[in-house]
Scaffold this active site. Structure first.
Site, PDB file in Angstrom:
ATOM      1  N   ALA A  63      25.142  39.956  77.093  1.00  0.00           N
ATOM      2  CA  ALA A  63      25.305  38.518  76.919  1.00  0.00           C
ATOM      3  C   ALA A  63      26.795  38.232  77.048  1.00  0.00           C
ATOM      4  O   ALA A  63      27.638  39.109  76.815  1.00  0.00           O
ATOM      5  CB  ALA A  63      24.776  38.096  75.563  1.00  0.00           C
ATOM      6  N   GLY A 108      22.506  42.640  76.028  1.00  0.00           N
ATOM      7  CA  GLY A 108      21.485  41.821  76.675  1.00  0.00           C
ATOM      8  C   GLY A 108      21.017  42.399  78.009  1.00  0.00           C
ATOM      9  O   GLY A 108      19.903  42.107  78.449  1.00  0.00           O
ATOM     10  N   GLU A 111      18.512  44.906  77.092  1.00  0.00           N
ATOM     11  CA  GLU A 111      17.347  44.154  76.585  1.00  0.00           C
ATOM     12  C   GLU A 111      16.562  43.522  77.738  1.00  0.00           C
ATOM     13  O   GLU A 111      15.330  43.499  77.722  1.00  0.00           O
ATOM     14  CB  GLU A 111      17.821  43.094  75.582  1.00  0.00           C
ATOM     15  CG  GLU A 111      18.304  43.748  74.276  1.00  0.00           C
ATOM     16  CD  GLU A 111      19.116  42.810  73.401  1.00  0.00           C
ATOM     17  OE1 GLU A 111      20.002  42.109  73.922  1.00  0.00           O
ATOM     18  OE2 GLU A 111      18.868  42.774  72.177  1.00  0.00           O
ATOM     19  N   GLU A 131      26.228  46.044  70.140  1.00  0.00           N
ATOM     20  CA  GLU A 131      26.422  44.870  69.277  1.00  0.00           C
ATOM     21  C   GLU A 131      27.069  45.168  67.927  1.00  0.00           C
ATOM     22  O   GLU A 131      27.872  44.375  67.438  1.00  0.00           O
ATOM     23  CB  GLU A 131      25.076  44.148  69.051  1.00  0.00           C
ATOM     24  CG  GLU A 131      24.587  43.366  70.264  1.00  0.00           C
ATOM     25  CD  GLU A 131      23.768  44.213  71.229  1.00  0.00           C
ATOM     26  OE1 GLU A 131      23.770  45.465  71.089  1.00  0.00           O
ATOM     27  OE2 GLU A 131      23.122  43.638  72.105  1.00  0.00           O
TER      28      GLU A 131
HETATM   29  N1  DAK Z   1      30.696  39.079  78.647  1.00  0.00           N
HETATM   30  C1  DAK Z   1      31.672  38.420  79.305  1.00  0.00           C
HETATM   31  N2  DAK Z   1      32.467  38.974  80.224  1.00  0.00           N
HETATM   32  C2  DAK Z   1      32.275  40.264  80.503  1.00  0.00           C
HETATM   33  C3  DAK Z   1      31.275  41.047  79.850  1.00  0.00           C
HETATM   34  C4  DAK Z   1      30.456  40.394  78.877  1.00  0.00           C
HETATM   35  N3  DAK Z   1      29.465  40.995  78.227  1.00  0.00           N
HETATM   36  N4  DAK Z   1      31.352  42.304  80.323  1.00  0.00           N
HETATM   37  C5  DAK Z   1      32.332  42.312  81.232  1.00  0.00           C
HETATM   38  N5  DAK Z   1      32.889  41.095  81.343  1.00  0.00           N
HETATM   39  C6  DAK Z   1      34.012  40.687  82.214  1.00  0.00           C
HETATM   40  C7  DAK Z   1      35.337  41.228  81.677  1.00  0.00           C
HETATM   41  O1  DAK Z   1      35.840  40.365  80.678  1.00  0.00           O
HETATM   42  C8  DAK Z   1      36.178  41.209  82.927  1.00  0.00           C
HETATM   43  O2  DAK Z   1      36.602  39.867  83.191  1.00  0.00           O
HETATM   44  P1  DAK Z   1      38.122  39.549  83.662  1.00  0.00           P
HETATM   45  O3  DAK Z   1      38.972  40.102  82.591  1.00  0.00           O
HETATM   46  O4  DAK Z   1      38.259  40.281  84.968  1.00  0.00           O
HETATM   47  O5  DAK Z   1      38.133  38.062  83.779  1.00  0.00           O
HETATM   48  C9  DAK Z   1      35.180  41.582  84.020  1.00  0.00           C
HETATM   49  O6  DAK Z   1      33.882  41.312  83.477  1.00  0.00           O
HETATM   50  C10 DAK Z   1      35.245  43.052  84.393  1.00  0.00           C
HETATM   51  O7  DAK Z   1      35.125  43.820  83.187  1.00  0.00           O
HETATM   52  P2  DAK Z   1      36.165  44.960  82.775  1.00  0.00           P
HETATM   53  O8  DAK Z   1      37.502  44.671  83.334  1.00  0.00           O
HETATM   54  O9  DAK Z   1      36.062  45.132  81.311  1.00  0.00           O
HETATM   55  O10 DAK Z   1      35.534  46.182  83.567  1.00  0.00           O
HETATM   56  P3  DAK Z   1      35.577  47.725  83.146  1.00  0.00           P
HETATM   57  O11 DAK Z   1      35.008  48.453  84.289  1.00  0.00           O
HETATM   58  O12 DAK Z   1      36.928  48.091  82.647  1.00  0.00           O
HETATM   59  O13 DAK Z   1      34.596  47.847  81.904  1.00  0.00           O
HETATM   60  C11 DAK Z   1      32.509  47.447  80.678  1.00  0.00           C
HETATM   61  C12 DAK Z   1      33.203  47.584  82.063  1.00  0.00           C
HETATM   62  C13 DAK Z   1      31.056  47.009  80.934  1.00  0.00           C
HETATM   63  C14 DAK Z   1      32.506  48.830  79.979  1.00  0.00           C
HETATM   64  C15 DAK Z   1      33.281  46.437  79.816  1.00  0.00           C
HETATM   65  O14 DAK Z   1      33.416  45.226  80.593  1.00  0.00           O
HETATM   66  C16 DAK Z   1      32.553  46.084  78.579  1.00  0.00           C
HETATM   67  O15 DAK Z   1      32.586  46.830  77.612  1.00  0.00           O
HETATM   68  N6  DAK Z   1      31.933  44.883  78.579  1.00  0.00           N
HETATM   69  C17 DAK Z   1      31.244  44.402  77.409  1.00  0.00           C
HETATM   70  C18 DAK Z   1      29.944  45.125  77.233  1.00  0.00           C
HETATM   71  C19 DAK Z   1      29.228  44.679  75.996  1.00  0.00           C
HETATM   72  O16 DAK Z   1      29.695  44.855  74.872  1.00  0.00           O
HETATM   73  N7  DAK Z   1      28.075  44.081  76.228  1.00  0.00           N
HETATM   74  C20 DAK Z   1      27.210  43.668  75.144  1.00  0.00           C
HETATM   75  C21 DAK Z   1      27.525  42.282  74.840  1.00  0.00           C
HETATM   76  S1  DAK Z   1      26.719  41.843  73.327  1.00  0.00           S
HETATM   77  C22 DAK Z   1      22.177  37.144  70.157  1.00  0.00           C
HETATM   78  C23 DAK Z   1      21.882  37.003  71.472  1.00  0.00           C
HETATM   79  C24 DAK Z   1      22.250  37.985  72.343  1.00  0.00           C
HETATM   80  C25 DAK Z   1      22.935  39.075  71.933  1.00  0.00           C
HETATM   81  C26 DAK Z   1      23.230  39.193  70.618  1.00  0.00           C
HETATM   82  C27 DAK Z   1      22.857  38.253  69.710  1.00  0.00           C
HETATM   83  N8  DAK Z   1      21.794  36.114  69.224  1.00  0.00           N
HETATM   84  C28 DAK Z   1      22.321  34.836  69.466  1.00  0.00           C
HETATM   85  C29 DAK Z   1      21.045  36.419  68.082  1.00  0.00           C
HETATM   86  C30 DAK Z   1      23.391  39.987  72.888  1.00  0.00           C
HETATM   87  C31 DAK Z   1      24.587  40.567  72.725  1.00  0.00           C
HETATM   88  C32 DAK Z   1      25.229  41.297  73.780  1.00  0.00           C
HETATM   89  O17 DAK Z   1      24.719  41.461  74.866  1.00  0.00           O
END
Ligand code: DAK
Length: 264
Positions: A63, A108, A111, A131
């Protein structure tokens, strides 16, 4: 459509989430586009759906953390509901669904892949529920679907630790069915989808319903669910054609007759 491309080849549709600058992360617009793309499928002709991410680095990196970071409690709940309603729609779509996971499937993203019936992965795929490291719980069904798919013990370990796993480990624990070199992933997903689409659609849909609904029931009720769905296949043109084909083949074992199922 903005963030989601729809491509149909015969009875197989491929939806590609295309938001490369954020590694295909799910913001509200992506969720809306995905929802509209699914609603727009013609289920009279499409018999199997493949969902994948654009590019060769990411399926869906979760997400959108930027969008989520400023949400109030009420907005967080609304965002969670939007995702949950959509993922449940995908999970209960009458036709089978395959996630072709071509890179990061985090939060997400994992998921979304788990709301599909089958997951195939590229060798560079990475799965995880990060998360708890972000101060939240999985919000799009991660605690529920991961535990059901790979068992509570391993699911708890992954969710509590927020540790990501690579494709080989995902294969070992049963999160994915197969792993392919990146360039072979989408062809393999489409091939499997075409195989599924070649079988009797009414029967395939009934199998999906039987497995999904039966898993929520005790065995006695689940068997009744199967009986009813089994019965529902009879007197369809597809059942007559499929069984008729088998019986004809018996007369002439050298001839393989292909059945063009009509979905009737
Ligand atoms: N959201 C927004 N932007 C993201 C992103 C994300 N999840 N993942 C990557 N990006 C963006 C980065 O910010 C970056 O943007 P710029 O800085 O270039 O503008 C671009 O994509 C490239 O990412 P990186 O530069 O970080 O690329 P790397 O290869 O170095 O790293 C990575 C890739 C996937 C390991 C890293 O980007 C990363 O850790 N991303 C976050 C992954 C993550 O934590 N995903 C889970 C998100 S939490 C809920 C509803 C839903 C959810 C929870 C609760 N309720 C409302 C109850 C769901 C939660 C989630 O999904």
């Amino acid at each position: 459509m903005g963030y989601v491309n729809v491509e149909t080849e015969g009875a197989v549709a491929v939806l590609t989430i295309d938001r490369p600058k954020a590694l295909n992360a799910l913001n509200s617009e992506v969720l809306d586009d995905l929802n509209a793309a699914i609603d727009g499928l013609d289920l009279d002709t499409v018999r199997c759906l493949v969902i994948t991410g654009a590019g060769d680095k990411s399926f869906v990196a979760g997400a959108d953390i930027g969008e989520m970071s400023t949400l109030s409690k009420a907005e967080g709940e609304a965002f969670g509901k939007k995702g949950n309603d959509l993922f449940r729609k995908i999970e209960t779509l009458p036709i089978p669904t395959i996630a072709a996971v071509n890179g990061f499937a985090l939060g997400g993203g994992n998921e979304l892949s788990m709301s599909c019936d089958i997951r195939l992965a590229a060798e560079n795929a990475v799965f995880g529920q990060p998360e708890t490291g972000l101060g939240i719980t999985p919000g799009f069904g991660g605690t529920q679907r991961l535990a059901r798919l790979i068992g509570p013990g391993y699911a708890k370990q992954l969710v509590y630790s927020a540790r990501n796993i690579k494709a080989d480990e995902a294969l070992r624990v049963g999160l994915v069915n197969a792993v392919y070199p990146q360039e072979e992933l989408l062809p393999a997903a489409k091939k499997l989808a075409a195989t599924i689409a070649g079988n009797a659609p009414i029967a395939v849909r009934a199998c999906k319903k039987a497995i999904n609904e039966g898993l929520e029931q005790n065995m006695d009720d689940a068997i009744v669910t199967e009986e009813k769905l089994f019965g529902s296949c009879f007197e369809t043109e597809d059942q007559r054609a499929g069984m008729g084909n088998f019986l004809k083949k018996k007369d002439d074992p050298t001839k393989v007759r292909h059945v063009a199922f009509q979905n009737k």
